[in-house]
Design an enzyme around this catalytic site. Structure first.
Site, short mmCIF file in Angstrom:
data_model
loop_
_atom_site.label_atom_id
_atom_site.label_comp_id
_atom_site.label_asym_id
_atom_site.label_seq_id
_atom_site.Cartn_x
_atom_site.Cartn_y
_atom_site.Cartn_z
N SER A 282 0.76 -1.13 0.04
CA SER A 282 0.13 0.03 -0.01
C SER A 282 0.73 1.25 -0.14
O SER A 282 1.74 1.51 0.74
CB SER A 282 -0.82 -0.18 1.23
OG SER A 282 -1.23 1.42 1.24
N ARG A 328 1.75 9.12 -7.72
CA ARG A 328 2.09 8.20 -8.25
C ARG A 328 2.92 8.09 -9.72
O ARG A 328 4.06 7.26 -9.57
CB ARG A 328 0.99 7.23 -8.42
CG ARG A 328 0.30 6.79 -7.16
CD ARG A 328 -0.73 5.90 -7.45
NE ARG A 328 -1.30 5.49 -6.02
CZ ARG A 328 -2.20 4.92 -5.96
NH1 ARG A 328 -3.01 4.48 -6.84
NH2 ARG A 328 -2.58 4.73 -4.46
N HIS A 399 -0.99 -0.93 -12.67
CA HIS A 399 -2.05 -1.02 -11.53
C HIS A 399 -3.35 -0.68 -11.88
O HIS A 399 -4.39 -1.30 -11.46
CB HIS A 399 -1.32 0.18 -10.53
CG HIS A 399 -1.92 0.04 -9.07
ND1 HIS A 399 -2.40 -1.13 -8.55
CD2 HIS A 399 -2.69 1.01 -8.78
CE1 HIS A 399 -3.16 -0.86 -7.50
NE2 HIS A 399 -3.34 0.39 -7.56
#
Ligand SMILES: Cc1cc2nc3c(=O)[nH]c(=O)nc-3n(C[C@H](O)[C@H](O)[C@H](O)COP(=O)(O)OP(=O)(O)OC[C@H]3O[C@@H](n4cnc5c(N)ncnc54)[C@H](O)[C@@H]3O)c2cc1C
Ligand code: FES
Lengths: 635, 246
Positions: A282, A328, A399
């Site tokens: 995570s 990200r 992802h």
């Protein structure tokens, strides 16, 4: 292309829509049926909410139980602007963070609505019994996640997705019990049935008996999740696929933002050739973990033996304002840059360090254990390494797919009656999704949007002629589907479906992954076409047409091979860098993205034009009325 | 390393199954157990044979879809680990590994290692929820719940529904699965209102599905990937009896 954005100021658009949406009389609702493909957060919540209103629902998933949809794997949390921390959060701020996080490539109205509905989701989940983390006073706790400066992420230890999904699954099972939902597990959608331009049903294969079933309805919802598994190595589940949306695409639905793939910065690195997936650690770990690589290239020392002054905390160095919490795409690209220049660590030199020593020193091991205990033990299970004593090794992995079926404000595709919800649609995340926003989006789509927009559509269908499954459109679709399955079984080549998937995945990761360029993309298109030809010549599917995992894989791969080509076309046509889409030709000398608002401030929506024809590009211009387009800087 | 496999093969629900032998020479320690089965399947495909069918999806221990008996143990030799999280470093060169489906009357075999666990769904359907329709929820912070209660509810809610508890129980009892849901919901103020009805309906369904009775051997807790405690079963029994008396 009409996005059907309601009139009025941004903050009133959704209320305006709701006040004017058409309704269906309660007595008529049980006469209207809706197919919902997918039982993840988006599908389960939509199916349950519509059934509660009285509609007849047919729900489908390929797993053996609705509860296993891949939403279950989300760890980190779900965003909502409750402002419980009194830290200045608001709907507008959440809207702005999301628009900016998406690098100004999403619709203002959609994103605003997402923020606006976020608070109700927390209420709904708590009422269902989702055990979110609590403070000692009994009130809900939350934390901050990558890319924002307020604390708005609600979580249930490291299993937020599981807990939210169980809430939605239980709501769904309650409706199964009332008889309003019929549930079809171990079923895979093979085709969309379009009659007179409207979505009227699906073809599905029973994965146990092999039977091809026909299902008719007044509207069809696809909530089939993301297609990140196209890269083979990814954080997705083995069965995640693009088949449902791709087959709808081939029936006329546009695909948008196709090449916008989020590559997550904190995953476990690949350790060998036989690996089938990359496990996500995570992102919440970045709240307390510091990311670094050895300053010296090709440093083979154990990370613990590298002294402080020989470590490069490259995120803190390059992005001081956000540091280890930089978004990200930026974090992944920065990691790739370090790895490519020889600073990677680990056996395959494909990882960076995520170091908790400072946090443990400051907060104590116990606090760290309470926050991340299950993640640390998961890390140890997989790698055999104790992360309380040594830095974790992490690397980027495919992802999340920001792209998907193009939808208008009501989440309807350009095929009337066909809706796309959750990760399967292109809507709120633009060119990059912010952490903890997609559980939210899947839930908001299903609990709060579809229950208004679908009745609005159905209200117009009340008088339409009911379609039955003996309609010739079903005959034709079934004939085609059978032909394809027989085809796979009869090639009898030498190579397994996995061989093709792995080859495709590697090719895409290298040429249409974290960084792209014209030459690479053109080569990739060529290579994908060759691979596709080889697939139909040399595929080997053993076994029969009943329970057959290999046959399922073949169908998914056939679609992936076509989609992969469109991903490259999409990336090629967008001559700018934005969000997850980083074109090497468009960067500053310091390696930061150069976005081109003058020429590319639009959504690319692609129309299928037949197997041997190039796709047709439609442009939906993005108009920004409430925010100013700025350079997305996290420095 | 070299691994000898004895794997259950069964064509259909009705067919008779049997153990078949396979040998793999090139297994590595960092492979997961399921990657090892992938490797076997690659070889079967190359030889033109039907692959070994097994259930799995997330491969990270959370979806609950994987699960086989490995040398007679549900999910294999490690405690509290799903089959997909097991790695070959838990085995030695030259080992013989027996792989079979989870066995229980209420979990019929579909093919090879794949089983039908829809009985679990039907027990949830019978009452494993809080009846809160979309739109009814009050402001989330209007009902404070203590940290301890929320954590305890979470411990029970963490169940992944894999069925290892049933497979490992000599009576094939589903008591751990059912009690985890009952406890999760009854601990929360929102779930208390329907508690009596829920426990009655779920237990009735459990009996109807043909699961055995719990005889307190506690083997289920040992195998449970989420370490769901047998105290949940005690809680369920208490709730059930309370419902009967009050
Ligand atoms: C490891 C991981 C961690 C994540 N962590 C977070 C997080 O912390 N916070 C956050 O906000 N987001 C997170 N995400 C993203 C988020 O979980 C997903 O975007 C979201 O859950 C998607 O939900 P969904 O309902 O759209 O799809 P899914 O949950 O994937 O459901 C898809 C459904 O469609 C069905 N289906 C698919 N194809 C077919 C077909 N052809 N036929 C029939 N049925 C089909 C499946 O059976 C399934 O029921 C994470 C994602 C991953 C992979
Ligand atoms: S495959 Fe999901 S728990 Fe094992």
């Amino acid at each position: 292309m009409d996005a059907k954005i309601p009139a009025g100021p941004l903050s009133e658009k959704w209320s305006n829509y709701k006040s004017h949406a058409r309704l269906v009389n309660p007595a008529n609702r049980k006469k209207m049926s809706v197919i919902v493909v997918g039982t993840g957060l988006a599908g389960a919540s939509a199916a349950a909410s519509l059934a509660e209103q009285g509609y007849k629902i047919k729900s489908f998933c390929f797993q053996d139980a609705a509860r296993r949809a891949h939403s279950v794997a989300a760890q980190g949390g779900v965003n909502a602007c409750k402002n419980y921390k009194n830290d200045g959060d608001s709907i507008y701020r959440m809207f702005y963070d999301t628009i900016k996080g998406g690098d100004f490539r999403s619709r203002e109205a959609n994103v605003y609505r997402l923020a606006e509905c976020s608070a109700s989701l927390i209420d709904q989940s708590v009422a269902q019994g989702v055990p979110f983390a609590r403070e000692y006073g009994g009130y809900l706790n939350n934390r901050s996640f990558g890319g924002v400066q307020v604390s708005r992420t609600f979580y249930a230890r490291g299993q937020t997705g599981q807990q939210l999904l169980l809430g939605a699954y239980q709501a769904l099972m309650r409706q199964v019990n009332t008889g309003r939902v019929s549930l079809h597990t171990r079923h895979e959608m093979l085709d969309l049935i379009v009659i007179d331009g409207k979505a009227k049903g699906i073809l599905a294969r029973n994965l146990e008996t092999g039977e091809i079933e026909r299902h008719a309805a007044d509207a069809v919802i696809l909530a089939t999740g993301g297609y990140g598994k196209i890269y083979y190595l990814s954080t997705l589940a083995m069965g995640c696929n693009a088949s449902a949306i791709w087959r709808a695409h081939k029936k006329g639905a546009y695909m948008a933002g196709v090449s916008w793939i989020q590559i997550h910065p904190t995953c476990l690195p690949q350790s060998g050739e036989h690996q089938s997936k990359l496990t996500l650690m995570s992102e919440s770990l970045r709240n307390d973990g510091r990311i670094w690589v050895p300053l010296k290239a090709d440093d083979n020392r154990n990370p613990n033996d590298i002294p402080e002054n020989e470590r490069d905390y490259y995120l803190e160095r390059r992005y001081p304002a956000f540091g280890n919490l930089a978004p990200r795409d930026i974090s992944s690209r920065a990691a790739k840059e370090r790895i490519d220049t020889g600073h990677g660590v680990g056996v395959m030199k494909n990882a960076v360090c995520l170091d908790f020593s400072k946090a443990i020193k400051e907060q104590g091991e116990k606090v760290i254990e309470e926050k991340y205990g299950n993640l640390f033990s998961m890390y140890e299970k997989i790698t055999g390494i104790n992360a309380y004593k040594q830095p974790m090794l992490i690397s980027p992995a495919a992802h999340f797919t920001m792209g998907g079926l193009w939808v208008d404000y009501t989440l309807m595709t350009n095929i009337p009656g066909l809706f796309a919800l959750g990760e399967a649609n292109f809507s709120d995340h633009g060119a990059n999704r912010l952490g903890a926003n997609s559980l939210l989006q899947a839930c908001v789509d299903g609990y709060f949007i579809a229950p208004y927009t679908i009745p609005d559509y159905l209200a117009g269908e009340l008088k339409a002629e009911k379609i039955t499954t003996d309609h010739p459109a079903f005959d034709e679709a079934e004939k085609k589907a059978k032909q394809q399955l027989n085809n796979f079984l009869s090639v009898k080549g030498k190579l397994s479906a996995d061989y093709f998937h792995k080859t495709l995945g590697k090719l895409l990761y290298d040429k249409c992954g974290l960084a792209r360029n014209k030459k690479g993309l053109e080569e990739a298109i060529e290579e994908i076409r060759n691979l596709q030809q080889q697939f139909y010549r040399e595929l080997n599917i053993t076994g029969d047409d009943k329970v057959n995992t290999e046959l399922e894989k073949a169908g998914r791969l056939a679609d992936y091979l076509e989609l992969a080509e469109l991903m490259c076309e999409d990336a090629l046509s967008r001559e700018e860098s934005c969000g997850a889409h980083f074109r090497e030709e468009f960067q500053t000398p310091e390696g930061e993205a150069i976005r081109n608002d003058k020429d590319f401030c639009y959504v690319s929506a692609w129309e299928w034009n037949g197997a041997d024809q190039p796709h047709i590009l439609h442009k939906e211009p993005l108009l920004f009325e409430s925010v100013e387009l700025t350079v997305r800087s996290y420095k | 390393m070299k691994i000898f496999l004895k794997i259950w093969r069964q064509e259909t629900r009705e067919a008779k199954g049997e153990m078949k032998n396979y040998v793999l020479d090139d297994v590595t320690e960092d492979m997961s157990f399921l990657s090892m089965l992938d490797l076997l399947n690659e070889k079967l495909i190359a030889a033109g044979e039907r692959v070994v069918e097994f259930d799995h999806d997330c491969r990270e221990g959370i979806c609950g879809q994987c699960g086989v008996m490995i040398n007679g143990q549900a999910h294999g030799p490690l405690p509290h680990v799903t089959t997909c999280q097991l790695h070959m470093r838990s085995f030695n060169n030259g080992d013989t590994i027996y792989v079979e489906p989870f066995r229980a009357k209420s979990f019929p075999v579909i093919r090879d290692l794949k089983i039908d666990r829809s009985s679990f769904d039907r027990m949830i359907q019978a009452g494993g929820y809080i009846s809160a329709s979309t739109g009814q929820a009050p402001e989330a912070n209007s009902i404070p719940i203590s940290h301890k209660t929320a954590e305890a509810a979470f411990d029970s809610a963490a169940c992944i529904g894999c069925g290892a508890c049933v497979a490992t129980c000599k009576n094939s009892s589903a008591a751990l699965f059912v009690s985890a849901k009952i406890t999760h919901l009854v601990l929360l103020p929102q779930g208390k209102i329907e508690a009596d009805e829920r426990v009655r309906k779920m237990i009735a369904q459990m009996n109807e599905e043909g699961f055995g009775h719990c005889s307190n051997t506690e083997a289920c807790e040992v195998e449970c990937p989420q370490q769901i405690s047998v105290l949940n079963i005690a809680r369920m029994n208490w709730e059930f009896n309370k419902g009967g008396f009050l």
